[in-house]
Design an enzyme around this catalytic site. Structure first.
Site, PDB file in Angstrom:
ATOM      1  N   GLY A 217       0.835  -1.207   0.000  1.00  0.00           N
ATOM      2  CA  GLY A 217       0.000   0.000   0.000  1.00  0.00           C
ATOM      3  C   GLY A 217       0.860   1.244   0.000  1.00  0.00           C
ATOM      4  CG  ASN A 218      -0.147   4.689  -1.528  1.00  0.00           C
ATOM      5  OD1 ASN A 218      -0.865   5.509  -0.970  1.00  0.00           O
ATOM      6  ND2 ASN A 218      -0.501   4.071  -2.649  1.00  0.00           N
ATOM      7  NE  ARG A 219       3.897   8.175   5.088  1.00  0.00           N
ATOM      8  CZ  ARG A 219       4.850   9.108   5.129  1.00  0.00           C
ATOM      9  NH1 ARG A 219       6.010   8.867   4.575  1.00  0.00           N
ATOM     10  NH2 ARG A 219       4.618  10.258   5.713  1.00  0.00           N
TER      11      ARG A 219
END
Ligand code: C5P
Length: 422
Positions: A217-219
């Site tokens: 995922g990412n932030r």
């Protein structure tokens, strides 16, 4: 929840008359008065006699810093309702009880709120709140129909959910303060270049499964996309938000389609982009996904010392849906960069055929993921380059939609900082 409560468009410096009538939901109206004041509105609260059984005028004075109005005949004389009605940019009655709704439908002039309604030409919002059996009564329904169909008042709510103690769960509960504040915002904005248009916004991260419990995922928090969806709805658009996993509350009035992976997001956008007048690609889509996600949770003892993930490319949603875009529609992209902001931004603007690209440098303080602010540079397809100061994501959203409005052929519309055209 509504976003940050600081003075901002479209509430700032606008005049709101908040009518409070008798009902247990009146305690929530103190919150509405407080929030609208914090958003920069000048809020005049008028209470019926019955409302004062539930909540004191002093509570409203405390949060608005202005006198709460309780009498039709005051020191100001019979002109108070005329002044209120004339100066109002919007009149919002919350809660609107059954008795008020009946009196408003008859055009009665026996208290300050009803007379103000007769004296105003501003938009009127009515937020019903009452017992569910009362709300369902044919007379109440007929009165509400009259208000919306004949008088063009906007009936906002009610919601379904817990009513007063010992009562039911059916429709009758007043909407939450933040939802009413958003509806006030839409009424304050009035007609704009986006009124009646379809706006599609992608937002948030995507999650790409590694195994049954882990993901790549990412932030991204989704805040920028959610702020854009909320601002587009306030400008009168029909908004669909295609959201990856995000803890944020869905903006009031906005349709949300929840997705998890890039391919799911791609399917939804592909199915909807032909209809969209404006598409904003604000999602932080994972460029790659594990090529062979495991159905069960991987065990350390089975994997051993080294785990190598093999990744395959995800579809580029913006690029892949280029050919399906509606003729004349406006497309906005985002670029979050850590290096060579300008050249990367220009390559994306050109490559994905955006009309506008919103670029920001993730290494700068106050910009990028998981913060409420952003400092962006707008790159226009026309070649223009606009660096913007550090501002809240809500304000960035308004600036972007101002540019979108101009691209849709609107010149200096009323949705700019000095208020709304009606
Ligand atoms: O990830 P990148 O910087 O290339 O993103 C540029 C723009 O393209 C963004 O607006 C993003 O939402 C969009 N994009 C997309 N599908 C992808 C990757 C990016 O729609 N797979």
């Amino acid at each position: 929840m509504a976003a940050a409560l600081v003075p901002r468009r479209p509430w700032k410096d606008r005049r709101v008359v908040l009518g409070v009538t008798g009902g247990i939901a009146a305690y929530k109206s103190v919150q509405i008065a407080r929030d609208l004041t914090r958003l920069g509105a000048i809020v005049d609260v008028a209470l019926t006699r019955a409302a004062q059984k539930f909540v004191a005028p002093l509570s409203f004075e405390g949060v608005t810093g202005r006198p709460a109005l309780t009498h039709l005949f005051s020191a100001e004389g019979a002109a108070l309702h005329i002044r209120l009605g004339r100066e109002a940019d919007v009149v919002c009655v919350a809660p609107a009880g059954a008795d008020f709704i009946a009196r408003a439908a008859q055009g009665r002039a026996d208290d300050l709120i009803c007379t103000t309604l007769l004296a105003t030409r501003a938009p009127v919002l009515v937020c019903p709140a009452m017992n569910d059996r009362m709300f369902a009564h044919a007379q109440v329904q007929a009165n509400l129909r009259h208000l919306s169909e004949e008088l063009c008042y906007q009936v906002v709510g009610p919601a379904e959910g817990a009513l007063a103690v010992g009562e039911g769960q059916g429709p009758g509960r007043m909407l939450e303060p933040w939802q009413i504040e958003e509806a006030v915002g839409r009424a304050l904005t009035g007609m704009t270049a986006l009124s009646g248009t379809r706006v599609l916004v992608t937002a948030g991260p995507t999650r790409e499964a590694i195994d049954a419990v882990r993901y790549v995922g990412n932030r991204s928090s989704g805040r920028m996309g959610y702020a854009l969806a909320a601002a587009a709805w306030r400008r009168g658009a029909d908004v669909t938000l295609v959201s990856g996993p995000s803890p944020l509350e869905v903006p009031f009035g906005v349709e949300v389609v929840r997705v998890e992976t890039a391919r799911e997001m791609d399917d939804v956008v592909a199915a909807r982009i032909e209809e969209a007048d404006v598409t904003v690609f604000a999602a932080a889509v994972a460029d790659y996904r594990p090529s062979e996600p495991k159905e069960r949770k991987m065990k350390r003892r089975d994997v051993g010392d080294d785990l190598t993930l093999s990744l395959v490319e995800n579809p580029d949603i913006a690029l892949g849906t280029l050919s399906s875009r509606k003729a004349g529609s406006v497309c906005v992209g985002f670029a979050l960069e850590t290096d060579d902001l300008e050249s990367n931004a220009l390559a994306k603007l050109e490559g994905k055929k955006f009309d506008l690209l919103v670029a920001n440098d993730a290494t700068e303080d106050g910009a990028g993921f998981e913060v409420d602010t952003n400092r962006v540079t707008l790159f226009h397809a026309s070649g223009e380059r606009e660096p913007m100061p550090l501002m809240s994501k809500d304000d960035v959203a308004e600036e972007i939609l101002d540019r979108v409005s101009v691209l849709r052929g609107d010149i200096g519309d009323g949705s700019t900082s000095d208020g709304a055209a009606r």
